[in-house]
Design a protein around this motif. Sequence first.
Motif, PDB file in Angstrom:
ATOM      1  N   ILE A  51       0.819  -1.215   0.000  1.00 44.26           N
ATOM      2  CA  ILE A  51       0.000   0.000   0.000  1.00 44.26           C
ATOM      3  C   ILE A  51       0.847   1.257   0.000  1.00 44.26           C
ATOM      4  N   VAL A  52       1.903   1.233   0.790  1.00 48.80           N
ATOM      5  CA  VAL A  52       2.784   2.405   0.851  1.00 48.80           C
ATOM      6  C   VAL A  52       3.426   2.641  -0.517  1.00 48.80           C
ATOM      7  N   THR A  53       3.881   1.580  -1.165  1.00 52.67           N
ATOM      8  CA  THR A  53       4.476   1.735  -2.501  1.00 52.67           C
ATOM      9  C   THR A  53       3.480   2.384  -3.452  1.00 52.67           C
ATOM     10  N   ALA A  54       2.249   1.896  -3.445  1.00 53.53           N
ATOM     11  CA  ALA A  54       1.241   2.450  -4.359  1.00 53.53           C
ATOM     12  C   ALA A  54       0.914   3.898  -4.008  1.00 53.53           C
ATOM     13  N   LEU A  55       0.844   4.220  -2.723  1.00 53.74           N
ATOM     14  CA  LEU A  55       0.569   5.607  -2.315  1.00 53.74           C
ATOM     15  C   LEU A  55       1.703   6.528  -2.746  1.00 53.74           C
ATOM     16  N   LEU A  56       2.944   6.059  -2.579  1.00 50.60           N
ATOM     17  CA  LEU A  56       4.094   6.880  -2.956  1.00 50.60           C
ATOM     18  C   LEU A  56       4.148   7.065  -4.469  1.00 50.60           C
ATOM     19  N   ARG A  57       3.837   6.013  -5.207  1.00 52.58           N
ATOM     20  CA  ARG A  57       3.831   6.122  -6.678  1.00 52.58           C
ATOM     21  C   ARG A  57       2.738   7.074  -7.131  1.00 52.58           C
ATOM     22  N   TYR A  58       1.610   7.047  -6.433  1.00 51.80           N
ATOM     23  CA  TYR A  58       0.510   7.949  -6.782  1.00 51.80           C
ATOM     24  C   TYR A  58       0.890   9.382  -6.415  1.00 51.80           C
ATOM     25  N   GLY A  59       1.526   9.519  -5.253  1.00 52.13           N
ATOM     26  CA  GLY A  59       1.932  10.833  -4.768  1.00 52.13           C
ATOM     27  C   GLY A  59       1.061  11.286  -3.611  1.00 52.13           C
ATOM     28  N   VAL A  60       1.688  11.484  -2.448  1.00 54.85           N
ATOM     29  CA  VAL A  60       0.971  12.025  -1.283  1.00 54.85           C
ATOM     30  C   VAL A  60       1.847  13.119  -0.680  1.00 54.85           C
ATOM     31  N   GLY A  61       1.265  13.915   0.220  1.00 53.53           N
ATOM     32  CA  GLY A  61       2.005  15.038   0.791  1.00 53.53           C
ATOM     33  C   GLY A  61       3.047  14.597   1.803  1.00 53.53           C
ATOM     34  N   ARG A  62       2.624  13.708   2.697  1.00 54.77           N
ATOM     35  CA  ARG A  62       3.501  13.272   3.792  1.00 54.77           C
ATOM     36  C   ARG A  62       3.015  11.916   4.271  1.00 54.77           C
ATOM     37  N   ILE A  63       3.917  11.074   4.723  1.00 54.11           N
ATOM     38  CA  ILE A  63       3.496   9.755   5.193  1.00 54.11           C
ATOM     39  C   ILE A  63       4.234   9.394   6.485  1.00 54.11           C
ATOM     40  N   GLU A  64       3.473   8.966   7.491  1.00 54.44           N
ATOM     41  CA  GLU A  64       4.090   8.570   8.757  1.00 54.44           C
ATOM     42  C   GLU A  64       3.698   7.124   9.075  1.00 54.44           C
ATOM     43  N   PHE A  65       4.562   6.475   9.848  1.00 57.63           N
ATOM     44  CA  PHE A  65       4.377   5.058  10.128  1.00 57.63           C
ATOM     45  C   PHE A  65       4.393   4.784  11.622  1.00 57.63           C
ATOM     46  N   THR A  66       3.494   3.918  12.049  1.00 59.50           N
ATOM     47  CA  THR A  66       3.576   3.426  13.418  1.00 59.50           C
ATOM     48  C   THR A  66       3.388   1.914  13.393  1.00 59.50           C
ATOM     49  N   ASN A  67       4.108   1.233  14.265  1.00 58.44           N
ATOM     50  CA  ASN A  67       4.024  -0.227  14.285  1.00 58.44           C
ATOM     51  C   ASN A  67       4.393  -0.738  15.667  1.00 58.44           C
ATOM     52  N   THR A 103       8.666   8.128  11.491  1.00 53.79           N
ATOM     53  CA  THR A 103       8.138   7.038  12.308  1.00 53.79           C
ATOM     54  C   THR A 103       7.644   7.647  13.618  1.00 53.79           C
ATOM     55  N   VAL A 104       6.470   7.203  14.084  1.00 58.12           N
ATOM     56  CA  VAL A 104       5.964   7.726  15.359  1.00 58.12           C
ATOM     57  C   VAL A 104       5.546   6.571  16.266  1.00 58.12           C
ATOM     58  N   GLU A 105       5.791   6.733  17.537  1.00 59.18           N
ATOM     59  CA  GLU A 105       5.297   5.764  18.515  1.00 59.18           C
ATOM     60  C   GLU A 105       3.774   5.844  18.520  1.00 59.18           C
ATOM     61  N   ARG A 106       3.116   4.737  18.832  1.00 56.45           N
ATOM     62  CA  ARG A 106       1.663   4.708  18.813  1.00 56.45           C
ATOM     63  C   ARG A 106       1.041   5.810  19.683  1.00 56.45           C
ATOM     64  N   LYS A 107       1.576   5.926  20.880  1.00 58.67           N
ATOM     65  CA  LYS A 107       1.041   6.928  21.827  1.00 58.67           C
ATOM     66  C   LYS A 107       1.116   8.341  21.246  1.00 58.67           C
ATOM     67  N   VAL A 108       2.258   8.621  20.605  1.00 62.32           N
ATOM     68  CA  VAL A 108       2.475   9.950  20.017  1.00 62.32           C
ATOM     69  C   VAL A 108       1.467  10.177  18.882  1.00 62.32           C
ATOM     70  N   ALA A 109       1.267   9.153  18.074  1.00 64.21           N
ATOM     71  CA  ALA A 109       0.295   9.265  16.976  1.00 64.21           C
ATOM     72  C   ALA A 109      -1.101   9.526  17.544  1.00 64.21           C
ATOM     73  N   GLU A 110      -1.437   8.804  18.589  1.00 65.33           N
ATOM     74  CA  GLU A 110      -2.773   8.947  19.190  1.00 65.33           C
ATOM     75  C   GLU A 110      -3.000  10.354  19.746  1.00 65.33           C
ATOM     76  N   GLU A 111      -1.919  10.955  20.232  1.00 63.53           N
ATOM     77  CA  GLU A 111      -2.048  12.291  20.824  1.00 63.53           C
ATOM     78  C   GLU A 111      -2.059  13.409  19.783  1.00 63.53           C
ATOM     79  N   SER A 112      -1.653  13.070  18.552  1.00 64.60           N
ATOM     80  CA  SER A 112      -1.622  14.126  17.523  1.00 64.60           C
ATOM     81  C   SER A 112      -2.377  13.682  16.269  1.00 64.60           C
ATOM     82  N   LEU A 113      -3.499  13.034  16.508  1.00 61.55           N
ATOM     83  CA  LEU A 113      -4.279  12.478  15.383  1.00 61.55           C
ATOM     84  C   LEU A 113      -4.757  13.549  14.410  1.00 61.55           C
TER      85      LEU A 113
END
Length: 278
Positions: free
Chosen positions: A135-151, A173-183
Amino acid sequence: MEKVFGLLGHPVGHSMSPLIHNDAFAKLGIEARYHAFDVKPELVKEAVDAIRALDIAGCNVTVPHKIAVMEFLDEINDEALQIGAVNTIVNKNGKLIGYNTDGRGYVQSLLDETEEEIREKSILIIGAGGSARGIVTALLRYGVGRIEFTNRTIEKTASLIKLAEEFSIPSATVERKVAEESLNKYDVIINTTSVGMSPNFNHSPLSLELLKPGTIVSDLIYNPLETQFLKEAKERGGKIVNGIGMLVNQAALSFEHWTEITPDNKEMKKIVLQQLGG
Ligand code: ATR
């Protein structure tokens, strides 16, 4: 003569692909049959050789063989190489060519179902496995503004960051907690993990307590059709997209590679929903 298509996977009993493709062949009057082949991991090479020997016209490849088949093919297209996995094989006069339609199928469903442009958008991806990479490959090929990852295993996002760098698209890359706090930073949030899949209906990969209304929230899971994650998103004013579109579109794109005919993906969706009882 009737053409034969197949699925290589292990196990394959629950696959919807035979239903989807056989129905499309019948509706389009194409003399062909699609069969699911349960291929043990130690016999992947033999299975690929059998495509040549039996003149099977094309195959899908599913878990756990999407990477293993690659070394036995004659050619792999750029997108599949970038993803590092093949889900579609075309037998072109004895030459086996590998493609990957998962990511593109997903992006198409995201665009169709939300009717929103995503080129400038900020995306959060949950998960860093094989599905995320497609999915990330397809999104990047399509073109997006910014992409962040949490796992859960944060180190596994490193290869996704590298991929984003290849496209010069800002990433982090963001920690889950950080992502949750800045949704509210994100326009689109996509769950690529199996968290929330049947039978674990009440599990969710991320808390959506601080979700900004209007955010697109998507889950690759289609069983159940509405995961706990999507339910919560809907309650908080999110626009939700489940995994059915991806399932159907990846099949439609494979079908197109094999037959050069674009099937009606609405018909495909209908038959899948019937099967799922949705
Ligand atoms: P797939 O090809 O479907 O992506 P995968 O490569 O096994 O399958 O990746 C599964 C993803 O779901 C991973 O990101 C995994 O997290 P880890 O990298 O930490 O293993 C994530 N995942 C699976 N079960 C999970 C759980 N219970 N909680 C959080 N993340 C989970």
